[in-house]
Design a protein around this motif. Structure first.
Motif, short mmCIF file in Angstrom:
data_model
loop_
_atom_site.label_atom_id
_atom_site.label_comp_id
_atom_site.label_asym_id
_atom_site.label_seq_id
_atom_site.Cartn_x
_atom_site.Cartn_y
_atom_site.Cartn_z
N UNK A 1 -5.34 2.72 -9.03
CA UNK A 1 -4.76 3.38 -7.63
C UNK A 1 -3.51 2.25 -7.33
N UNK A 2 -2.40 2.60 -7.14
CA UNK A 2 -1.40 1.92 -6.57
C UNK A 2 -1.16 2.41 -4.97
N UNK A 3 -0.94 1.60 -4.05
CA UNK A 3 -0.85 2.04 -2.81
C UNK A 3 0.80 2.24 -2.53
N UNK A 4 1.22 3.28 -2.00
CA UNK A 4 2.62 3.68 -1.47
C UNK A 4 2.28 3.16 0.11
N UNK B 1 -7.89 -6.08 3.81
CA UNK B 1 -8.93 -4.99 4.10
C UNK B 1 -9.22 -4.03 2.71
N UNK B 2 -8.04 -4.01 1.68
CA UNK B 2 -8.65 -3.37 0.40
C UNK B 2 -8.63 -4.01 -0.68
N UNK B 3 -8.80 -5.40 -0.63
CA UNK B 3 -8.85 -6.38 -1.61
C UNK B 3 -10.22 -5.91 -2.43
N UNK C 1 -0.89 6.97 -0.50
CA UNK C 1 0.04 6.60 0.67
C UNK C 1 -1.29 5.79 1.63
N UNK C 2 -0.79 4.66 2.13
CA UNK C 2 -1.82 3.74 3.06
C UNK C 2 -2.13 4.55 4.42
N UNK D 1 -7.48 7.67 6.21
CA UNK D 1 -6.15 6.82 5.69
C UNK D 1 -6.56 6.14 4.22
N UNK D 2 -5.56 5.51 3.66
CA UNK D 2 -5.51 5.15 2.12
C UNK D 2 -6.71 4.33 2.00
N UNK D 3 -7.12 3.76 2.86
CA UNK D 3 -8.38 2.64 2.58
C UNK D 3 -9.55 3.52 2.17
N UNK D 4 -9.79 4.55 3.25
CA UNK D 4 -10.91 5.40 3.16
C UNK D 4 -10.91 6.13 1.72
#
Length: 452
Positions: free
Chosen positions: A402-405, A416-418, A376-377, A383-386
């Motif tokens: 990892x695939x973001x939901x 931000x997450x690239x 989950x982002x 949060x998901x990025x962290x």
């Protein structure tokens, strides 16, 4: 075992000499892990390494206790009891096993598994609680005299039922994995709806050497008949324990479940246990954990309830899934509804584990590595990025896909997450069939790449 403990700055509690000793203990364990991985069969290497680890651990415990007392740490007594359990019960029991087997590879691996699990769990929770970075999970425990009574009852029952002299090796079992196991969850309730949960964890060899022997067999692995026998033996075991405690007869068995280790870990971590005991029976380990009624929340259970109608099929499916080589997916989302929906969508073809926070996710991944994380982002606190940053910073976890939901896919969020290299993004508003199709496609591509 093939693993290494990687020290991260977030493990620091902010007390220089404590953090230094933690790093030292991690380093000692890594040298022992490397020896196990190489297949060293030198008893001397393991004796000296374990002796060195024990010496530093005892010194660290003493210094840490002096520090806690000096600052008036409110959790001091509980923390000291955790140390006492490890140094006076857990370590001596493991050392006896090593000596009895002449430091066999199995005994050394057993020692390492228990110590690594204890060290990670204790450092990440109890030690960080000293600096106010975490809350101790050992709150709301049974009074010590009641825990002692529980221990004596269980030891007596183990002897009466199986002729084994069990020894308590931890009064604060934290859910660490201690070998191939069976995890059995019982839910009792009163007519007023009060609940009392018991989770029993059995090392497989305990069951093979007790229940299996009583059935007249010499099986090398569990089968449906043995699991059924274990279920009813465990129920009688709990009924005998209930006889010793007031008002326990008001609680009737309402539900039973067989759990995988991941489900057990999630269920165990969901609430603070009121009592959590680990025993060495001489034939293997056995844990007895009680979750108090006032700590429970409805609707977060895992596993499938066993009924007279589905018992045969459910146990068959449990044994099949237990050994199945399905791909493992970890779903991380702070919404219990979303976790359950994803679980129901995917568990027909995959082993699905859920976590409701970033910390729970890292713990789950450390104990049992997934093949894919659906993350989950947008989560509170972390949060998901962290969370993905934490995953990428751990050497052992860094290459897990990892695939973001997410509820939205905008350019800013993607940028931000690239650099953290997620495998992709799935919008939560997609139809379930589309989400499943994307997950299937991901694994199909992986399989094709491996064959190429």
């Amino acid at each position: 075992m093939g693993n290494q403990l990687v020290w991260q700055d977030r493990y620091n509690i902010g007390v220089e000499f404590i953090d230094r000793e933690h790093r030292k203990l991690f380093g000692i364990m890594n040298k022992l892990l490397a020896a196990v991985e190489r297949g060293d069969n030198s008893q001397w290497i393991y004796q000296e390494g374990i002796k060195y680890f024990k010496g530093h651990a005892m010194k660290h415990f003493a210094e840490e206790e002096v520090y806690m007392a000096s600052i008036g740490y409110p959790g001091f007594e509980t923390h000291r009891r955790l140390h006492d359990n490890f140094r006076r019960k857990t370590l001596p029991a493991l050392e006896r096993e090593l000596e009895m087997t002449n430091y066999s590879q199995e005994a050394v691996s057993h020692f390492m598994g228990v110590c690594v699990g204890w060290l990670i769990g204790h450092t990440m929770t109890e030690d960080r609680a000293i600096g106010g970075k975490m809350t101790s999970k050992w709150v709301g425990l049974l009074p010590e005299e009641e825990q002692e009574a529980m221990k004596e009852v269980i030891k007596q029952l183990v002897f009466e039922l199986f002729g084994l002299k069990a020894k308590v090796i931890s009064s604060h079992y934290g859910g660490e994995k201690f070998g191939k196991g069976i995890y059995y969850h019982l839910v009792y309730a009163t007519s007023q709806g009060d609940r009392w949960e018991i989770i029993m964890a059995f090392e497989e060899k305990v069951l093979l050497n007790t229940v299996g022997r009583m059935m007249g067999g010499a099986a090398e692995e569990l089968d449906t008949m043995m699991v059924n026998a274990t279920r009813y033996t465990a129920q009688q075991f709990v009924n005998r324990i209930k006889e010793h405690f007031p008002n326990a007869d008001l609680y009737e068995l309402k539900e039973e479940k067989l759990l995988t280790y991941d489900q057990f870990s999630m269920e165990f971590g969901r609430e603070h246990p009121q009592c959590s005991l680990l025993f060495d029976t001489g034939e293997g380990y056995f844990a007895y954990c009680v979750i108090a009624p006032h700590l429970l929340q409805e609707g977060l259970g895992v596993g499938t309830a066993i009924t007279p109608e589905n018992a045969i099929s459910e146990i068959g499916e449990y044994l099949k899934k237990k050994e199945a080589a399905q791909k493992k997916i970890l779903v991380v989302d702070d919404s219990a509804v979303m976790c359950q929906a994803m679980k129901e969508l995917l568990e027909g073809d995959y082993q699905v584990v859920t976590a409701n926070s970033g910390i729970a996710a890292i713990r789950s991944m450390t104990l049992n590595r997934p093949d894919l994380v659906l993350l989950d982002y947008e989560m509170p606190v972390c949060d998901g990025r962290q969370v993905l940053e934490m995953i990428r910073s751990e050497v052992e976890l860094a290459n897990i896909p990892v695939i973001f939901l997410t509820g939205r896919v905008d350019r800013e969020s993607i940028e931000k997450v690239k650099a953290l290299k997620p495998e992709g993004y799935l919008v939560k508003s997609l139809k379930p069939a589309e989400i499943k199709k994307n997950v299937d496609f991901f694994f199909a591509q992986r399989a094709a790449g491996q064959k190429a």
